[in-house]
Design an enzyme around this catalytic site. Structure first.
Site, short mmCIF file in Angstrom:
data_model
loop_
_atom_site.label_atom_id
_atom_site.label_comp_id
_atom_site.label_asym_id
_atom_site.label_seq_id
_atom_site.Cartn_x
_atom_site.Cartn_y
_atom_site.Cartn_z
CE LYS A 170 -1.64 3.14 2.27
NZ LYS A 170 -1.51 4.57 1.82
CD GLU A 245 12.65 0.00 10.19
OE1 GLU A 245 13.34 0.93 10.66
OE2 GLU A 245 12.99 -1.19 10.29
CB CYS A 279 12.93 8.62 9.11
SG CYS A 279 13.96 7.54 8.11
CD GLU A 377 9.93 12.45 12.34
OE1 GLU A 377 8.76 12.06 12.40
OE2 GLU A 377 10.85 11.77 11.86
#
Ligand code: NAP
Ligand code: MG
Length: 473
Positions: A170, A245, A279, A377
């Site tokens: 996906k 992750e 990331c 973040e």
């Protein structure tokens, strides 16, 4: 205009069970760049059934045949590399040189690495009377983010194919094009029907259906922490393996030596790469307090030197991926000012002369580790520079984070670099800009629980079976 209205299920391009479509926006122009279909749980059922049916024979295919298959994919990938790069540029706004360079190189690298690892990988090991076998886990649901679309997809698909798993991918709604091309590549390479399936659509629909599905054995997810938490909950009732992750707030420690200026400049420019949407970006730059004035000057110069503009032009940085990401980043910049961060480059609003497109100014704050801009973040081109007194202080600051994805150390004294790297609580630490496709990649703490890349990326997709008495005692 791109039009990708079919899904790839059971080796065929098929219409969604219930037709529904969505427009994709080019972040550089804010214009519609194409249309994709949005799937429903009924499409997921079809794809999972195809993957399940294919697993019986694919899991038994010899290593030699799987290697041939990966090499056939490699040949197709190389033919279409340029197109993949163009797709990445259009979907998420990476400058052409980056999109056709590092973005597609990462995908190609994971493919090449999967081939290398598969050649050597030990699926069986004799220990005394027992044969320990590594077997493919089964049907894998893969849910990926938009920020490094080829990297995130290839780092899952190729190890899964190498280990004998079947899968349903996906891709992200914001960056669906490159995954569509990848499905075409896999189809052209002659991967047996049902082994690889791809459905576009909303995470809250397709992702959830995969996570809850009775016949999916594992979810491999890369994305944000809140979605990772939700997936784990959705997958709990069926006791699936969930590999996560997630995000990061990675520290970059610069040592007090005569390389400081060069390292601060490199770390600052590095933060702005891919518009800060990485990331493992080194988003907290730790410099000695005694050298802060010098570091500020260099970081401001480096940030101001990052050119921003049309991905088709010759600029270092393009837009961020969407209006919503733009707004979130702007809020963080405002927050940084409000909480007393010292703004030394960039700031609120678009760079001068760019009225359209989701462009953000390369921004640097000097702040403290307790500020929101140092804890959360941001996922944009916003760096926070923080001073440390001594190396113990640097490690304390580096480890004072809920995340633990990446870490960086730059300095001349390799022993000191190694010592700091050993003390950092993160899944990967890069010393002086080194890079390795075989190094396991994943997070400590809230950055996740998985390890991708190289040989460890294979382990994610494997079950362990003991056959006791394989050899008589
Ligand atoms: P995201 O919002 O979490 O989305 C990631 C994927 O999850 C998308 O495909 C999304 O679908 C899907 N999703 C959304 N809701 C879901 C649900 N309820 N169930 C299942 N799937 C769902 O992340 P993003 O904004 O795309 O990417 C940025 C994040 O990824 C950052 O936090 C970044 O740090 C992290 N990241 C981590 C790594 C790593 O290796 N550790 C690498 C890259 C990025 P939609 O298409 O509907 O959004
Ligand atoms: Mg998102």
């Amino acid at each position: 205009m791109r039009e990708y209205l079919k899904f790839y299920i059971d080796g065929q391009w098929v219409d969604p069970v219930t037709p529904q479509s969505a427009e994709v926006i080019n972040p550089a122009t804010e214009d519609v760049s194409g249309t994709i279909s949005l799937g429903s749980p009924a499409d997921v059922d079809k794809a999972v059934a195809a993957a399940r049916a294919a697993f019986a024979s694919y899991s038994q295919m010899s290593v030699k045949d799987r290697l041939d298959l990966l090499e056939a994919i490699q040949a197709e990938y190389l033919k279409r590399e340029e197109e993949l790069g163009e797709a990445v540029m259009e979907e998420m706004g990476a400058p052409r040189a980056l999109a056709c360079g590092f973005h597609t190189l990462l995908g190609k690298g994971h493919l090449g690495t999967a081939i290398e690892v598969l050649k050597e990988f030990k699926f069986e090991e004799q220990r005394g009377v027992t044969m320990i076998r590594k077997e493919p886990i089964g049907v894998v649901g893969m849910i990926t983010p938009w920020n490094w679309p080829m990297n995130q997809t290839c780092v899952k698909v190729f190890p899964a194919l190498a280990t004998g798993c079947t899968m349903v991918l996906k891709p992200p709604q914001l960056a669906p094009y490159s995954a569509q091309l990848l499905a075409e590549i896999i189809d052209a390479a002659g991967v047996p029907k049902g082994v690889f399936n791809m459905i576009q659509g909303k995470g809250s629909v397709i992702g959830e259906a995969l996570s809850k599905h009775e016949d999916v054995d594992m979810i491999s997810f890369t994305g944000s922490e809140p979605v990772g938490v939700q997936i784990q909950k959705d997958a709990a009732d069926t006791v699936k393996r969930v590999a996560l992750e997630l995000g990061g707030k990675s520290p970059w420690i610069v040592l007090d030596d005569d390389g400081l200026a060069e390292h601060v400049a490199g770390a600052t420019a590095g933060m702005m790469g891919n518009s800060g949407q990485t990331c493992s970006a080194g988003s907290r730059l730790l410099v000695p307090n005694a050298r802060m004035d010098e570091a500020k000057k260099v970081a401001a110069e480096a940030a101001n030197g990052v050119t921003v503009g049309d991905p088709k032009g010759n600029f270092a940085m393009g837009p961020v991926v969407s209006k919503s990401q733009y707004n979130i980043i702007q809020q963080y910049i405002e927050k940084g000012i409000e909480e007393g961060g010292e703004l030394i480059a960039g700031g609120p609003g678009r760079p001068e002369g760019l009225e359209k497109g989701w462009y953000v100014k390369p921004t640097v704050f000097v702040g403290t580790n307790d500020m929101v801009i140092a804890r959360e973040e941001i996922f944009g081109p916003v760096l926070v520079m923080i001073g440390y007194d001594d190396l113990d202080d640097a490690i304390a600051i580096a480890n004072d984070s809920m995340f633990g994805l990446g870490g960086y150390v730059s300095g001349k004294d390799l022993d000191t670099c190694r010592d700091l790297a050993r003390k950092m609580r993160t899944g990967a630490i890069w010393i002086n800009g080194a890079f390795d496709f075989h190094a396991p990649f994943g997070g400590y703490k809230r950055s996740g629980n998985g390890r991708e890349w190289g040989e460890m990326g294979f382990e994610e997709y494997l079950e362990t079976k003991s056959i006791i008495g394989f050899e008589p005692a």
